[in-house]
Motif scaffolding. Structure first.
Motif, PDB file in Angstrom:
ATOM      1  N   VAL A 113      -2.263  11.421 -12.411  1.00  0.00           N
ATOM      2  CA  VAL A 113      -3.321  12.386 -12.193  1.00  0.00           C
ATOM      3  C   VAL A 113      -3.362  13.655 -13.072  1.00  0.00           C
ATOM      4  CG1 VAL A 113      -4.495  13.469 -10.403  1.00  0.00           C
ATOM      5  CG2 VAL A 113      -3.468  11.573  -9.964  1.00  0.00           C
ATOM      6  N   LEU A 114      -4.457  14.183 -13.625  1.00  0.00           N
ATOM      7  CA  LEU A 114      -4.534  15.490 -14.271  1.00  0.00           C
ATOM      8  C   LEU A 114      -5.266  16.254 -12.943  1.00  0.00           C
ATOM      9  CD1 LEU A 114      -4.691  17.689 -16.265  1.00  0.00           C
ATOM     10  CD2 LEU A 114      -7.256  16.967 -16.792  1.00  0.00           C
ATOM     11  N   TRP A 115      -4.520  17.220 -12.519  1.00  0.00           N
ATOM     12  CA  TRP A 115      -4.905  17.989 -11.400  1.00  0.00           C
ATOM     13  C   TRP A 115      -5.348  19.424 -11.705  1.00  0.00           C
ATOM     14  CZ3 TRP A 115      -5.563  16.483  -6.301  1.00  0.00           C
ATOM     15  CH2 TRP A 115      -4.558  15.510  -6.072  1.00  0.00           C
ATOM     16  N   SER A 140       5.852  10.150  -7.949  1.00  0.00           N
ATOM     17  CA  SER A 140       7.300   9.621  -7.763  1.00  0.00           C
ATOM     18  C   SER A 140       7.512   8.670  -6.917  1.00  0.00           C
ATOM     19  CB  SER A 140       7.905  10.984  -7.229  1.00  0.00           C
ATOM     20  OG  SER A 140       7.854  11.166  -6.035  1.00  0.00           O
ATOM     21  N   GLY A 141       8.779   8.213  -6.883  1.00  0.00           N
ATOM     22  CA  GLY A 141       9.080   7.272  -6.100  1.00  0.00           C
ATOM     23  C   GLY A 141       8.921   7.502  -4.607  1.00  0.00           C
ATOM     24  N   GLU A 142       9.427   8.647  -4.281  1.00  0.00           N
ATOM     25  CA  GLU A 142       9.513   9.084  -2.543  1.00  0.00           C
ATOM     26  C   GLU A 142       8.055   9.080  -2.390  1.00  0.00           C
ATOM     27  OE1 GLU A 142      10.809  12.818   0.121  1.00  0.00           O
ATOM     28  OE2 GLU A 142      11.435  12.890  -2.029  1.00  0.00           O
ATOM     29  N   GLN A 143       7.038   9.755  -3.066  1.00  0.00           N
ATOM     30  CA  GLN A 143       5.827   9.998  -3.009  1.00  0.00           C
ATOM     31  C   GLN A 143       5.027   8.641  -2.667  1.00  0.00           C
ATOM     32  OE1 GLN A 143       5.136  12.556  -6.166  1.00  0.00           O
ATOM     33  NE2 GLN A 143       5.272  14.523  -4.931  1.00  0.00           N
ATOM     34  N   PHE A 210      -0.185  16.598   1.689  1.00  0.00           N
ATOM     35  CA  PHE A 210       0.314  15.593   0.477  1.00  0.00           C
ATOM     36  C   PHE A 210      -0.151  16.584  -0.954  1.00  0.00           C
ATOM     37  CE2 PHE A 210       0.368  12.756  -3.283  1.00  0.00           C
ATOM     38  CZ  PHE A 210       1.551  12.292  -2.728  1.00  0.00           C
ATOM     39  N   THR A 211      -1.277  17.308  -1.114  1.00  0.00           N
ATOM     40  CA  THR A 211      -1.435  18.086  -2.169  1.00  0.00           C
ATOM     41  C   THR A 211      -0.511  19.319  -2.310  1.00  0.00           C
ATOM     42  OG1 THR A 211      -3.433  18.775  -0.989  1.00  0.00           O
ATOM     43  CG2 THR A 211      -3.535  17.067  -2.588  1.00  0.00           C
ATOM     44  N   SER A 212      -0.188  19.886  -0.949  1.00  0.00           N
ATOM     45  CA  SER A 212       0.574  20.960  -1.020  1.00  0.00           C
ATOM     46  C   SER A 212       2.049  20.445  -1.505  1.00  0.00           C
ATOM     47  CB  SER A 212       0.702  21.440   0.564  1.00  0.00           C
ATOM     48  OG  SER A 212      -0.582  22.051   0.865  1.00  0.00           O
ATOM     49  N   TRP A 213       2.436  19.418  -1.156  1.00  0.00           N
ATOM     50  CA  TRP A 213       3.693  18.921  -1.874  1.00  0.00           C
ATOM     51  C   TRP A 213       3.664  18.739  -3.024  1.00  0.00           C
ATOM     52  CZ3 TRP A 213       5.553  13.296  -0.017  1.00  0.00           C
ATOM     53  CH2 TRP A 213       6.938  13.017  -0.768  1.00  0.00           C
ATOM     54  N   ILE A 214       2.505  18.310  -3.824  1.00  0.00           N
ATOM     55  CA  ILE A 214       2.188  18.283  -5.355  1.00  0.00           C
ATOM     56  C   ILE A 214       2.260  19.716  -5.702  1.00  0.00           C
ATOM     57  CG2 ILE A 214       0.950  17.598  -7.124  1.00  0.00           C
ATOM     58  CD1 ILE A 214      -0.224  15.415  -5.411  1.00  0.00           C
ATOM     59  N   LEU A 215       1.626  20.700  -5.397  1.00  0.00           N
ATOM     60  CA  LEU A 215       1.537  21.830  -5.939  1.00  0.00           C
ATOM     61  C   LEU A 215       3.169  22.574  -5.861  1.00  0.00           C
ATOM     62  CD1 LEU A 215      -1.798  23.152  -4.255  1.00  0.00           C
ATOM     63  CD2 LEU A 215      -0.996  22.817  -6.648  1.00  0.00           C
ATOM     64  N   ARG A 216       3.647  22.537  -4.718  1.00  0.00           N
ATOM     65  CA  ARG A 216       5.011  23.017  -4.565  1.00  0.00           C
ATOM     66  C   ARG A 216       5.854  22.528  -5.835  1.00  0.00           C
ATOM     67  NH1 ARG A 216       4.440  21.848   0.804  1.00  0.00           N
ATOM     68  NH2 ARG A 216       5.694  20.214   0.839  1.00  0.00           N
ATOM     69  N   GLN A 217       5.981  21.153  -5.992  1.00  0.00           N
ATOM     70  CA  GLN A 217       6.511  20.507  -6.964  1.00  0.00           C
ATOM     71  C   GLN A 217       6.286  21.140  -8.368  1.00  0.00           C
ATOM     72  OE1 GLN A 217       5.102  16.259  -7.548  1.00  0.00           O
ATOM     73  NE2 GLN A 217       7.395  15.694  -7.711  1.00  0.00           N
ATOM     74  N   GLN A 218       5.069  21.310  -8.677  1.00  0.00           N
ATOM     75  CA  GLN A 218       4.568  21.790  -9.895  1.00  0.00           C
ATOM     76  C   GLN A 218       4.996  23.355 -10.065  1.00  0.00           C
ATOM     77  OE1 GLN A 218       3.511  20.166 -12.347  1.00  0.00           O
ATOM     78  NE2 GLN A 218       2.986  22.017 -13.655  1.00  0.00           N
ATOM     79  N   PHE A 219       4.701  24.135  -8.931  1.00  0.00           N
ATOM     80  CA  PHE A 219       4.773  25.578  -9.258  1.00  0.00           C
ATOM     81  C   PHE A 219       5.853  26.390  -8.691  1.00  0.00           C
ATOM     82  CE2 PHE A 219       0.154  24.469  -9.735  1.00  0.00           C
ATOM     83  CZ  PHE A 219       0.065  24.841 -11.268  1.00  0.00           C
ATOM     84  N   ALA A 220       6.617  25.658  -7.772  1.00  0.00           N
ATOM     85  CA  ALA A 220       7.694  26.578  -6.926  1.00  0.00           C
ATOM     86  C   ALA A 220       8.879  26.894  -8.034  1.00  0.00           C
ATOM     87  CB  ALA A 220       8.348  25.654  -6.039  1.00  0.00           C
ATOM     88  N   PRO A 221       9.199  27.907  -7.741  1.00  0.00           N
ATOM     89  CA  PRO A 221      10.385  28.502  -8.795  1.00  0.00           C
ATOM     90  C   PRO A 221      11.587  27.397  -8.897  1.00  0.00           C
ATOM     91  CG  PRO A 221       9.885  30.400  -7.223  1.00  0.00           C
ATOM     92  CD  PRO A 221       9.132  29.016  -6.803  1.00  0.00           C
ATOM     93  N   LYS A 222      11.964  27.166 -10.155  1.00  0.00           N
ATOM     94  CA  LYS A 222      13.017  26.143 -10.340  1.00  0.00           C
ATOM     95  C   LYS A 222      14.477  26.624 -10.113  1.00  0.00           C
ATOM     96  CE  LYS A 222      10.007  22.904 -11.611  1.00  0.00           C
ATOM     97  NZ  LYS A 222       8.720  23.532 -11.286  1.00  0.00           N
TER      98      LYS A 222
END
Length: 222
Positions: A113-115, A140-143, A210-222
Motif C-alpha cells: 500500500v502507498l499510504w 508484515s507476517g504479524e499483521q 490497525f492504521t495507528s499501528w502502521i503509522l507508529r511502525q513508519q514514524f515512531a523514533p527508531k
C-alpha cells in the motif's frame, strides 16, 4: 496523469505532492474544490488518485495493478491519529464459501500500500486539508496473521448465512460494515437456511487501531 511505470516513479510522484494543500493540488490539475464534503466525500482521495496516475478505480485489484500497489489516503489529526476507518474492498456476499485468504481481493488490496496521510482536523475545509508524508508499506507476517484471523471469521459468517448477526464489534482490527451510497441499496446474500435474502452491501474496513499501528511502525523514533 499516466500510470507510473515503476515503484520509484510512483514514490517520486507521491513525495512531490507532500506538503501541498488539497486546494494547491487541485489547482495543478484544474479541478474545482468543493466547499465541504457533504456531497463530495471521496473528493480528496480521487484528486490524489488523479495526481498519482491510479487506474484501477473500483475494480477488485490494486489501484496501480501493474505495480501491485494499492493507494489509500488516511485522514489524520494534528497529533497524527487516524480519524476514521479505512475502506478496503466490498465483501463477497454470494461466494464467501469459495474464498481463500491468499487469493482474496482483500489480501491483494492490503499486501502493498502507498499510504498518503492527510491532515484533516475538525473544522478544516476541503481546500485547507494538507497532504503529509506518503510512504510505501508492505504487510508484515504479524499483521497478516491478525488480519487473516478477522477476515476468516467474518467471511465464514457470511458463508454460513449469519450476516444478520454481524455487527461493528466483530473483528479485532477489521470490520464488516454497510457499504452503499445510501441505506436503500440492497444486494443478495444467503440467509441462515441457505435461502436468498436482500440485505445491504457490506465492505471490509480497517479499524483505526490497525492504521495507528502502521503509522507508529513508519514514524515512531527508531
Amino acid at each position: 496523469m499516466q500510470a507510473p511505470e515503476s515503484i520509484d516513479q510512483l514514490s517520486a510522484r507521491a513525495q512531490a505532492i507532500a506538503g501541498l494543500s488539497l486546494a494547491e493540488l487541485a489547482d495543478q490539475f484544474d479541478q474545482p474544490v468543493p466547499a465541504d464534503f457533504s456531497r463530495h466525500k471521496g473528493w480528496g482521495g480521487m484528486l490524489i488518485e488523479l495526481a498519482l496516475g491510479a487506474t484501477a478505480g473500483s475494480k477488485p485489484e490494486p489501484d496501480f495493478p501493474e505495480l501491485g500497489v494499492e493507494l489509500k489516503t488516511l485522514p489524520i489529526s494534528s497529533t497524527g491519529q487516524p480519524l476514521e476507518t479505512t475502506f478496503v474492498c466490498v465483501a463477497p456476499m454470494l461466494d464467501a464459501s469459495r474464498q481463500q485468504w491468499h487469493t482474496s481481493s482483500f489480501r491483494k488490496k492490503v499486501a502493498h500500500v502507498l499510504w498518503v496521510p492527510v491532515l484533516a482536523d475538525k473544522g478544516m475545509s476541503p481546500a485547507q486539508r494538507q497532504i503529509g508524508s506518503p510512504f510505501l508499506w508492505q504487510l508484515s507476517g504479524e499483521q497478516e496473521q491478525v488480519l487473516k484471523r478477522d477476515w476468516q471469521e467474518l467471511t465464514d459468517l457470511l458463508a454460513l448465512g449469519q450476516i444478520s448477526q454481524i455487527n461493528a464489534h466483530f473483528g479485532e482490527y477489521l470490520q464488516l460494515r454497510p457499504k452503499a451510497a445510501n441505506g436503500s441499496v440492497r444486494t443478495q446474500a444467503f440467509g441462515e437456511h441457505g435461502e436468498l435474502i436482500q440485505t445491504q452491501p457490506k465492505g471490509f474496513y480497517l479499524r483505526t487501531s490497525f492504521t495507528s499501528w502502521i503509522l507508529r511502525q513508519q514514524f515512531a523514533p527508531k
